[in-house]
Structures are given as structure tokens and as C-alpha cells.
Enzyme design. Sequence first.
Site, PDB file in Angstrom:
ATOM      1  N   ASP A  11       0.867  -1.180   0.000  1.00  0.00           N
ATOM      2  CA  ASP A  11       0.000   0.000   0.000  1.00  0.00           C
ATOM      3  C   ASP A  11       0.901   1.227   0.000  1.00  0.00           C
ATOM      4  O   ASP A  11       1.693   1.422   0.929  1.00  0.00           O
ATOM      5  CB  ASP A  11      -0.882   0.027   1.251  1.00  0.00           C
ATOM      6  CG  ASP A  11      -1.986  -1.016   1.210  1.00  0.00           C
ATOM      7  OD1 ASP A  11      -2.399  -1.404   0.100  1.00  0.00           O
ATOM      8  OD2 ASP A  11      -2.428  -1.457   2.282  1.00  0.00           O
ATOM      9  N   ASP A 130     -13.558  -3.304  -1.312  1.00  0.00           N
ATOM     10  CA  ASP A 130     -13.350  -2.979   0.104  1.00  0.00           C
ATOM     11  C   ASP A 130     -14.714  -3.053   0.778  1.00  0.00           C
ATOM     12  O   ASP A 130     -15.604  -2.246   0.494  1.00  0.00           O
ATOM     13  CB  ASP A 130     -12.755  -1.582   0.263  1.00  0.00           C
ATOM     14  CG  ASP A 130     -11.368  -1.467  -0.361  1.00  0.00           C
ATOM     15  OD1 ASP A 130     -10.677  -2.495  -0.462  1.00  0.00           O
ATOM     16  OD2 ASP A 130     -10.981  -0.347  -0.752  1.00  0.00           O
TER      17      ASP A 130
END
Length: 280
Positions: A11, A130
Site C-alpha cells: 500500500d 473494500d
Amino acid sequence: MVAKRIIPCLDVAEGRVVKGVNFVGLRDAGDPVELACRYSAAGADELVFLDIAASHQGRDTLVDLVRRTAEAVTIPFTVGGGISSVDGITELLRAGADKVSLNSAAVRDPQLVGQGAGRFGCQCIVVAIDARRRSGAEQAAGTAPGWDVFVKGGRENTGLDAVAWARQVVALGAGEILLTSMDGDGTQAGYDLDLTRAVVDAVSVPVIASGGAGCIDHIAAALNSGGAAAALLASLLHDGILTVAEIKEDLLARGLAIRPLESNPPSIAAASGLSLHCDK
């Protein structure tokens, strides 16, 4: 039998790998190119590179960083964040990515999934979902039990049901689902197995489980009872608690179909006597 995959996740924000809990409280975890090279050499099956601020900031993925990262690895490499057009997909594939991951843009324009699959093949198109479990209050108000889809780095609830959305994007041409439990993200309390199983049972493509790995038991559970084709890992690897080799060796001993390694370098956990498994 198709081998299950172990996939480190990078990330990236402001050019650095970061890690947080439940998508907030980000901390620095290192240089993306250095980590990518390390995990590639360590025997990871694939890598995922997510520019987590790109969609929220309304900009494109950091293409130069993608190019340098791709040049450093010898394994398949997925890139996501800020991709909003077929031209954007093209640019990242030309920069060295093997696949692209669509999230916010897929919700905004679902046809982008089909356009990308039609031009480059389903195997190149990953849709990242998500998902956050609906609260008891939401369910009491008449919302069905399940998980909502969030976009823009977890900032915006789309109101879409995660399982139904997974079915839709696969019908459009997605070749893989990257499924992150926002409730589990960074907690090291275990993957959301209910979420993982629900999506696995709903689609015909591989599902990558993400969010919550705290030990090898959690990884094994996601791949076994959760039915995931792969486990995405961040903190466990970034913090040196486990190595790819240790994870694979343990999973092989449990009888999972995992691509083996020839060597098994020690990790911080092994050197310090830390347990590799969850406390019972």
C-alpha cells in the site's frame, strides 16, 4: 490442483509503503521498490501494488514508481489506484504491470471492467472490493445482513452489497476479485471468513482474501474454510514477524497446495522465539 498463492501487498502513499488499521492511522513501512525486490526474491507468488491515495486525491497512479517496481521483480505484479480509463490501464500495463486492479472507477463506471477485459483479457482485470460489515443498527433499520462496498480509500459507502457487486463485475469480465475486509484490515485478528466464503461461493473466478492476517492459522483458514485462492499479506511481512518461506512451509505441512521453496530463511520471529501461530 491449482496452487494457492501468497501475495505481499504494498500500500503506497506519497511514494512510501504504509500500513494502518481499518484504513486509518497509517505508518511508514518502507521503500516500495526495496520491499518488492525482497519479496520477489523470497519466493512470493505475486505482488500487489496499491496507490491508496490516488482515487481520493483525484490523480493517476504513480507510473514511474510502478515502472521501477516492475523492473525489480520477477513475479506477476498487480497495480491499482487512480485508474479511471482504458488509457490508464494501457499505461500501467506498458509500465510493466501484469494486471490492474479497479475499485472506485469500477463503481463509477462498471463498463470500464468490460472494456478492459475486452481489450486486454479477463486475466488482466482485477476488481478490488473494500467491504465493511453492516452494523446491527443498520440491519435493525431494515438493511439486510451483509457487507457494504466502500470506495475512495474506504471513505465513501456506495450502498452496494459486496456479494452482489462481486457477481456483477465477474459477469462484466473481471478475472479475479481482491476482497478486503475493512473490519479486519491491519487488526491481525483474522480474515472475515464469512465474507470471504460468501464471495467465493458467489463467483466463478479466484478470490484473494485480504484484511486481518495475524498468524499462519489465519492464512490457512482463509485458504481452507474461506475458500480463497490466495492470501494477501502486509503487516506480518513488513514487520518481519514471518517470512514467505515460513508461511509456505507451514501450509505445505498442513496439506495445502502451495508452491514450495528450496530454502527457508529465518525471520525475526524465529530468531526471537516468537510464536508463529495464534494463541489458543
